[in-house]
Scaffold this motif. Sequence first.
Motif, PDB file in Angstrom:
ATOM      1  N   ALA A 170       0.864  -1.182   0.000  1.00 52.10           N
ATOM      2  CA  ALA A 170       0.000   0.000   0.000  1.00 52.10           C
ATOM      3  C   ALA A 170       0.901   1.232   0.000  1.00 52.10           C
ATOM      4  CB  ALA A 170      -0.916   0.022   1.221  1.00 52.10           C
ATOM      5  N   TYR A 171       0.892   1.960  -1.104  1.00 52.15           N
ATOM      6  CA  TYR A 171       1.688   3.182  -1.253  1.00 52.15           C
ATOM      7  C   TYR A 171       1.398   4.162  -0.121  1.00 52.15           C
ATOM      8  CZ  TYR A 171       2.744   7.790  -3.419  1.00 52.15           C
ATOM      9  OH  TYR A 171       3.186   9.048  -3.696  1.00 52.15           O
ATOM     10  N   ILE A 172       0.134   4.227   0.273  1.00 47.85           N
ATOM     11  CA  ILE A 172      -0.292   5.218   1.250  1.00 47.85           C
ATOM     12  C   ILE A 172       0.382   5.035   2.612  1.00 47.85           C
ATOM     13  CG2 ILE A 172      -2.341   3.958   2.059  1.00 47.85           C
ATOM     14  CD1 ILE A 172      -2.005   7.743   1.386  1.00 47.85           C
ATOM     15  N   CYS A 173       0.895   3.836   2.885  1.00 45.97           N
ATOM     16  CA  CYS A 173       1.554   3.607   4.176  1.00 45.97           C
ATOM     17  C   CYS A 173       2.902   4.307   4.261  1.00 45.97           C
ATOM     18  CB  CYS A 173       1.696   2.117   4.451  1.00 45.97           C
ATOM     19  SG  CYS A 173       0.104   1.339   4.699  1.00 45.97           S
ATOM     20  N   GLY A 174       3.368   4.894   3.166  1.00 51.26           N
ATOM     21  CA  GLY A 174       4.570   5.709   3.212  1.00 51.26           C
ATOM     22  C   GLY A 174       4.278   7.080   3.799  1.00 51.26           C
ATOM     23  N   GLU A 175       3.003   7.437   3.871  1.00 60.99           N
ATOM     24  CA  GLU A 175       2.582   8.678   4.531  1.00 60.99           C
ATOM     25  C   GLU A 175       2.609   8.372   6.029  1.00 60.99           C
ATOM     26  OE1 GLU A 175       0.187  11.866   6.139  1.00 60.99           O
ATOM     27  OE2 GLU A 175      -0.088   9.741   6.438  1.00 60.99           O
ATOM     28  N   GLU A 176       3.211   9.266   6.840  1.00 61.57           N
ATOM     29  CA  GLU A 176       3.537   8.849   8.206  1.00 61.57           C
ATOM     30  C   GLU A 176       2.336   8.435   9.052  1.00 61.57           C
ATOM     31  OE1 GLU A 176       5.849  11.890  10.076  1.00 61.57           O
ATOM     32  OE2 GLU A 176       4.251  13.389  10.027  1.00 61.57           O
ATOM     33  N   THR A 177       1.192   9.082   8.890  1.00 64.14           N
ATOM     34  CA  THR A 177       0.060   8.669   9.726  1.00 64.14           C
ATOM     35  C   THR A 177      -0.592   7.402   9.175  1.00 64.14           C
ATOM     36  OG1 THR A 177      -1.472  10.146   8.559  1.00 64.14           O
ATOM     37  CG2 THR A 177      -0.409  11.022  10.529  1.00 64.14           C
ATOM     38  N   GLY A 178      -0.470   7.185   7.860  1.00 62.55           N
ATOM     39  CA  GLY A 178      -0.940   5.931   7.270  1.00 62.55           C
ATOM     40  C   GLY A 178      -0.090   4.778   7.769  1.00 62.55           C
ATOM     41  N   ILE A 180       1.486   4.693  10.612  1.00 65.38           N
ATOM     42  CA  ILE A 180       1.140   4.452  12.013  1.00 65.38           C
ATOM     43  C   ILE A 180      -0.132   3.590  12.091  1.00 65.38           C
ATOM     44  CG2 ILE A 180       0.267   5.604  14.091  1.00 65.38           C
ATOM     45  CD1 ILE A 180       2.368   7.855  13.426  1.00 65.38           C
ATOM     46  N   SER A 181      -1.131   3.911  11.277  1.00 64.26           N
ATOM     47  CA  SER A 181      -2.352   3.087  11.252  1.00 64.26           C
ATOM     48  C   SER A 181      -2.014   1.646  10.921  1.00 64.26           C
ATOM     49  CB  SER A 181      -3.345   3.600  10.199  1.00 64.26           C
ATOM     50  OG  SER A 181      -3.772   4.902  10.502  1.00 64.26           O
ATOM     51  N   SER A 182      -1.141   1.469   9.935  1.00 61.89           N
ATOM     52  CA  SER A 182      -0.783   0.124   9.492  1.00 61.89           C
ATOM     53  C   SER A 182      -0.055  -0.636  10.594  1.00 61.89           C
ATOM     54  CB  SER A 182       0.095   0.214   8.243  1.00 61.89           C
ATOM     55  OG  SER A 182       0.415  -1.070   7.770  1.00 61.89           O
ATOM     56  N   LEU A 183       0.872   0.036  11.255  1.00 55.72           N
ATOM     57  CA  LEU A 183       1.616  -0.602  12.350  1.00 55.72           C
ATOM     58  C   LEU A 183       0.679  -0.956  13.505  1.00 55.72           C
ATOM     59  CD1 LEU A 183       4.455  -1.391  13.413  1.00 55.72           C
ATOM     60  CD2 LEU A 183       4.671   0.922  14.319  1.00 55.72           C
ATOM     61  N   GLU A 184      -0.391  -0.212  13.628  1.00 50.10           N
ATOM     62  CA  GLU A 184      -1.375  -0.501  14.682  1.00 50.10           C
ATOM     63  C   GLU A 184      -2.280  -1.669  14.316  1.00 50.10           C
ATOM     64  OE1 GLU A 184      -3.158   3.367  14.878  1.00 50.10           O
ATOM     65  OE2 GLU A 184      -1.859   4.031  16.527  1.00 50.10           O
ATOM     66  N   GLY A 185      -2.067  -2.226  13.112  1.00 45.89           N
ATOM     67  CA  GLY A 185      -2.881  -3.375  12.713  1.00 45.89           C
ATOM     68  C   GLY A 185      -4.197  -2.990  12.062  1.00 45.89           C
ATOM     69  N   LEU A 186      -4.246  -1.770  11.545  1.00 47.74           N
ATOM     70  CA  LEU A 186      -5.474  -1.298  10.888  1.00 47.74           C
ATOM     71  C   LEU A 186      -5.230  -1.144   9.390  1.00 47.74           C
ATOM     72  CD1 LEU A 186      -6.108   1.619  13.404  1.00 47.74           C
ATOM     73  CD2 LEU A 186      -6.897  -0.738  13.623  1.00 47.74           C
ATOM     74  N   LYS A 187      -6.283  -0.756   8.659  1.00 47.28           N
ATOM     75  CA  LYS A 187      -6.097  -0.345   7.274  1.00 47.28           C
ATOM     76  C   LYS A 187      -5.141   0.839   7.316  1.00 47.28           C
ATOM     77  CE  LYS A 187     -10.521   0.512   6.535  1.00 47.28           C
ATOM     78  NZ  LYS A 187     -11.785   0.882   5.860  1.00 47.28           N
ATOM     79  N   GLY A 188      -4.275   0.954   6.298  1.00 49.03           N
ATOM     80  CA  GLY A 188      -3.273   2.020   6.352  1.00 49.03           C
ATOM     81  C   GLY A 188      -3.810   3.382   5.969  1.00 49.03           C
ATOM     82  N   GLN A 189      -4.896   3.802   6.565  1.00 46.76           N
ATOM     83  CA  GLN A 189      -5.452   5.101   6.192  1.00 46.76           C
ATOM     84  C   GLN A 189      -4.854   6.222   7.029  1.00 46.76           C
ATOM     85  OE1 GLN A 189      -9.708   4.230   6.376  1.00 46.76           O
ATOM     86  NE2 GLN A 189      -9.740   4.247   4.142  1.00 46.76           N
ATOM     87  N   PRO A 190      -4.457   7.315   6.361  1.00 47.38           N
ATOM     88  CA  PRO A 190      -3.893   8.451   7.089  1.00 47.38           C
ATOM     89  C   PRO A 190      -4.895   9.052   8.078  1.00 47.38           C
ATOM     90  CG  PRO A 190      -3.373   8.601   4.769  1.00 47.38           C
ATOM     91  CD  PRO A 190      -4.380   7.498   4.908  1.00 47.38           C
ATOM     92  N   LYS A 191      -4.323   9.755   9.055  1.00 50.63           N
ATOM     93  CA  LYS A 191      -5.150  10.406  10.073  1.00 50.63           C
ATOM     94  C   LYS A 191      -5.009  11.918   9.925  1.00 50.63           C
ATOM     95  CE  LYS A 191      -4.084   6.552  13.106  1.00 50.63           C
ATOM     96  NZ  LYS A 191      -3.558   6.050  14.359  1.00 50.63           N
ATOM     97  N   LEU A 192      -6.031  12.604  10.348  1.00 51.48           N
ATOM     98  CA  LEU A 192      -6.042  14.064  10.258  1.00 51.48           C
ATOM     99  C   LEU A 192      -4.986  14.663  11.196  1.00 51.48           C
ATOM    100  CD1 LEU A 192      -7.778  16.064   8.664  1.00 51.48           C
ATOM    101  CD2 LEU A 192      -9.220  16.297  10.692  1.00 51.48           C
ATOM    102  N   LYS A 193      -4.229  15.651  10.671  1.00 53.80           N
ATOM    103  CA  LYS A 193      -3.243  16.345  11.497  1.00 53.80           C
ATOM    104  C   LYS A 193      -3.693  17.792  11.643  1.00 53.80           C
ATOM    105  CE  LYS A 193       0.249  14.747   8.766  1.00 53.80           C
ATOM    106  NZ  LYS A 193       1.611  14.404   8.298  1.00 53.80           N
TER     107      LYS A 193
END
Lengths: 430, 162
Positions: A170-178, A180-193
């Motif tokens: 998932a390309y989006i997991c290169g975005e830092e909050t994505g 973090i979501s992925s490392l947390e075991g979730l879909k790698g969706q970015p979070k609002l900053k």
Amino acid sequence: MSKAIESKLLTEYYDDPHYMSFEGYTKRKGYEVLKKAFKMKPEEIVAEVKASGLRGRGGAGFPTGVKWGFLPKNDKKRFLLCNADEGEPGTFKDRMMMEKAPHQLIEGMIISAYAVNAHKSYIYIRGEYTDCLRIVKEAIDEAYAKGLLGKNILGSGFDHDMDVYSGAGAYICGEETGMISSLEGLKGQPKLKPPFPAIQGYLKFPTIVNNVETLAAVIPIIEKGADFYKSLGTEKSTGTKLFSVSGDVVQPGNYEVELGTPLMDLIELCGGLKPGRSLKAVIPGGSSAPVLTADECVDATMDYENLSAKGSMLGSGAVIVIDDSHSMVDLLTVIMHFYHHESCGQCTPCREGTGWLEKLVKGILKGSGRVEDLDLILRVANNMKGRTICALSDAAALPALSFVEKFRLEFEQHIRTQSPVRERETTSHA
Amino acid sequence: MAFILKDEDKNFVLEELKRYESKYSAIIPSLFRIQKKEGWISAEAVSVLSEVMGLPEAHINEVLQFYTMFNKEPVGKLHVQVCTNVSCAMNGGRELAKKICQKYQVKEGAVSQDGMITVTRVECLGACDKAPMMQVNDKYWEDLTQESAIQILEDLKQKVVG
């Protein structure tokens, strides 16, 4: 013709095949800078990195020391996360760094973790890089065996644990909050900053996310000092950078040069263009970076300011060189397909916009486009910019805008002749 | 055939559950483990995993669906993934994908009749200086020509057949 000289600050020993092993690395003064770092106070390291002007090498170019400074000033638990989810099309430097010098990354990470007082770190490596995952994990195990990770490292009183984590495509997991979501075991969706990861990141703990090359660059900064590092590069773009050069050059590959190196010198360093070809365009910082025309390349220098002034960006340092044998309509279709495929689907402008852009450009390529579609592309792309949680939407909009605006005649001509561009015959490497 | 999680794989999952700060972080490594053994991840596998991990099936499915490296359907013994992003496209990656499909008479994403080959086009794999390239199962093959790629696949086929 001037010739760019490689400036091998990070890659000095990359030709040594033993450098990837613990013994090979320590023979080349490996882990010596860590000893020096432990004699410094953490805040002195942060100050040195801040003073060096080092900026994030993953793509955003944010000042590293400033990022570290955002952490809360207390002793509470925090994490260091290494972004090794290299996915920006055209980029292949982090892969080389992990394969050739895993201990360099580990040493840079221990120093950085000590500086920001993080006792646990993860290296998030893209899942396709199975060799990197294996090599880095083995190097971490070795570092533990030598007392460089774990409790009371080298008698410093500093404890640190390190682990790898595999992405899963998932390309989006290169975005830092994505990530973090992925490392947390979730879909790698970015979070609002905000909140930014330094305040609230992995499992809501303060988290610093840095790229592989950024973390490795901390070593020479601590070894030789901020003043030395600043003596390389330009005033605002300090130090060296690895550029992944691909496309139509004789010798594609990774080249480490000082920031501020003229783009044309970099191309020359790669053996120049293929015989009989002329330069048409360059994508200077990964496929998200607005394309430069051949005219713009003439006085382009590879630093944050110059490329930004040209309306493009340094990004991850992925330089894609395009000669006159390629159709810009064809290449934009490839790029638009990519962003459509990789949109995580959270935000409407990106989810819908990337689909429309691909559809419109593909229509033009296949011969069913209209000249009005070009303005529609610009309108859609302009509506995607700055309206979403993360930068993927902009990353799709920027190439669309720059390709169509700068190569409009070629797009119009393609539409008028209505003859689909034939996919180029395969070049033989025999 | 019903999916059975072998003891060694179950132990792997239980260890992964202890490895990270959150139990959820064990999902991706566990799915990879199953895929390595089975070639893909079935609904039954998700159901068994959910029980072993004590995590909702819906959540595991959400993770499974999000990431492209997980095969949601069976693939051939050789999963041929051809990069067709910019630098590879400029060097014949798309034609290479077509050629391999033609050679093995298989549609993109489908499994060849002998169960041997699945061809998929993938996005940038970070080997742009050695374009075009393909990844077959775990391994990268770089600086390809159509001829060399077919030769590599023929050799790999022989190895699989034994």
